[in-house]
Motif scaffolding. Structure first.
Motif, short mmCIF file in Angstrom:
data_model
loop_
_atom_site.label_atom_id
_atom_site.label_comp_id
_atom_site.label_asym_id
_atom_site.label_seq_id
_atom_site.Cartn_x
_atom_site.Cartn_y
_atom_site.Cartn_z
N LEU A 7 0.74 -1.03 -0.03
CA LEU A 7 -0.02 0.16 -0.04
C LEU A 7 0.95 1.20 -0.18
CD1 LEU A 7 -2.46 -1.15 2.92
CD2 LEU A 7 -2.61 -1.76 0.44
N GLY A 40 -5.42 -4.14 1.29
CA GLY A 40 -5.75 -3.05 2.44
C GLY A 40 -7.29 -3.47 2.98
N VAL A 204 -4.68 2.21 -2.02
CA VAL A 204 -5.33 1.17 -0.89
C VAL A 204 -5.80 0.32 -1.87
CG1 VAL A 204 -6.27 0.40 1.12
CG2 VAL A 204 -5.13 2.91 0.77
#
Length: 483
Positions: A7, A40, A204
């Motif tokens: 991320l 995420g 994300v």
């Protein structure tokens, strides 16, 4: 072992809070893992939103030409990597190289375009009723933008959302689709290298329910831009506007091409074939319905069947005529609609079979399908397929053609093939679509003009691209200055 792309939150590449990852497989050969990405969660999305909120004021305060310089440098970096990005896109999403390369170029051009437009994000001066008062407007950023992007144009659509958002002083959290997140990650890497301050963009990937749900409902997200299915789009729009965020959603299509009795049939076949079967039919603007005048109907059907059967199919990186579907689910959906069309009584002219054999067994391949004798109440006429399936419907005259074309819950892109200028103008006036094309395929867009649909194709709140992209990401303040 495949390296994991993390991320990107607050200027750092970091693992997901949970440590979870997901793999992206090659749709042309599912035995191959192309890449692995951190997955995420809600917590990661919240961290990204917080970082974006903290960075927003300083980013907006940066002079607009300086923001434009970062976007321009990003475009240069993407341009230097064009061949690698083309390969990446084809490998993850399945497009042919000849389809992937123009998409990458479009992303490059978008960043160059908004680099120059950044300085245009000003306002207008108006005449005041009092001699000592100056009245003018100024445009200001909304704040934090949550972007949810699809897999079918995995670099172009992120680019046309990210670039205007940043140009106007917003900060961004982007959730790309999990089937092909790599191109969006490459944009973020280029922005980082170009000198974008920490927190201004955050990346994300993750599930729609966790990451997407957080972006569309969080109180610190001020704008939500979504591209995807109509079902999800309506949910996204409702969730965002319930929280008083500005929202736009561009969704599905069931795009018609009208073939009039004056049309050059060979030209019509080329236009419809490219629109229907290009990018494996995986485009919201793909031509899904051909509405053909009875005088040229048989000739057109014969021509479009020949066109479909002439397409060479294979791994996108071999750059044949058509690549695979992106996933098993997309392939199964197309095959299901082929069965539905046949069961409803449409004439199955060609295609619609899952391809088999050594080069196809491990990929999501289907042959392009054509159905004729399609009636307006059939599902194949009314529902979005999102695959290389064309429904051909016969009509008696131009009025019937317009009525049939508009007989849809969708209204994204539409086309007419004609040599009659009066018909062309009447089509433009009467078609119920956000994009109207004359003697052109339904797919393909210019980046400097607005794009969006009507009916169930769009929330029809704001358009994307061009100056409309700047409009969405800004609000207007009216100033009265008494000197």
């Amino acid at each position: 072992m495949t390296e994991t792309t993390d991320l990107y939150i607050d200027g750092e590449w970091v693992s997901a809070e949970s440590g979870d990852t997901f793999a992206v497989e090659n749709p042309a050969d599912t035995t191959e893992t192309v890449a692995e990405y951190a997955k995420g969660s809600t917590e990661d999305a919240e961290r990204a939103i917080a970082a974006a909120a903290d960075a927003q004021a300083d980013w907006e305060a940066m002079p607009a030409p300086d923001r434009g310089s970062i976007l321009r440098e990003t475009a240069k970096l993407l341009e230097e990597q064009k061949d690698e990005l083309t390969e990446q896109l084809s490998h993850e999403e399945g497009k042919t190289l000849s389809e992937a390369s123009p998409e990458v170029q479009r992303a490059i051009d978008i960043f160059y375009y908004y680099a120059e437009k950044a300085a245009d994000n000003a306002g207008n001066r108006k005449g005041a009723s009092g001699g000592r008062t100056s009245v003018y407007t100024k445009r200001e950023a909304l704040g934090v933008a949550g972007l949810v992007t699809p897999w079918n144009y995995p670099i172009a659509i992120p680019a046309w959302k990210i670039a205007p958002a940043l140009a106007t002083g917003n900060t961004v959290v982007i959730k790309p689709a999990s089937n092909a997140p790599g191109p969006a990650a490459s944009i973020v890497e280029a922005l980082e290298e170009a000198g974008l301050p920490d927190g201004v963009i955050n990346f994300v990937p993750g599930s729609g329910s966790d990451v997407g749900g957080t972006l569309t409902s969080h109180e610190d997200v001020d704008a939500v831009s979504f591209t995807g299915s109509s079902e999800v789009g309506h949910h996204v729009y409702d969730a965002a506007t319930d929280n008083m965020a500005r929202a736009q959603a561009e969704m599905g299509g069931k795009n018609p091409a009208i073939i009039t009795d004056s049309a050059d049939v060979d030209e019509a076949v080329d236009i419809v074939g490219a629109g229907a079967f290009g990018v494996t039919g995986q485009a919201c603007t793909a031509c899904s319905r051909a509405i053909v005048h009875t005088d040229v109907y048989d000739e057109f059907v014969e021509g479009i069947v020949e066109y479909a059967e002439s397409i060479d199919i294979g791994d996108g990186r071999d750059d044949l005529g058509m690549g695979p579907h992106v996933s098993q689910g997309e392939l199964e959906s197309t095959l299901e609609y082929v069965d539905v069309a046949a069961n409803e009584g449409a004439t199955h002219e060609t295609g619609g079979e899952r391809l088999e054999g050594d080069e196809y067994d491990d990929g999501y391949y289907v042959s392009p399908a054509v159905f004729s004798d399609v009636e307006r109440d059939m599902r194949i006429f009314q529902e979005e397929v999102f695959g290389p399936v064309l429904a051909v419907t016969e009509v008696d005259d131009f009025d019937d053609a317009i009525e049939a074309a508009n007989d849809s819950q969708f209204g994204l892109s539409s086309s007419v093939v004609t040599t009659d200028l009066n018909e062309a103008h009447e089509f433009i006036e009467r078609t119920e679509a956000g994009v109207a094309k004359v003697n052109e395929k339904t797919t393909g867009l210019e980046l400097h003009v607005p794009f969006g649909g009507v009916k169930d194709s769009s929330t029809n709140t704001y358009r994307e691209q061009g100056d409309a992209g700047l409009d969405f990401f800004t609000e207007i303040k009216t100033v009265y200055l008494n000197t």
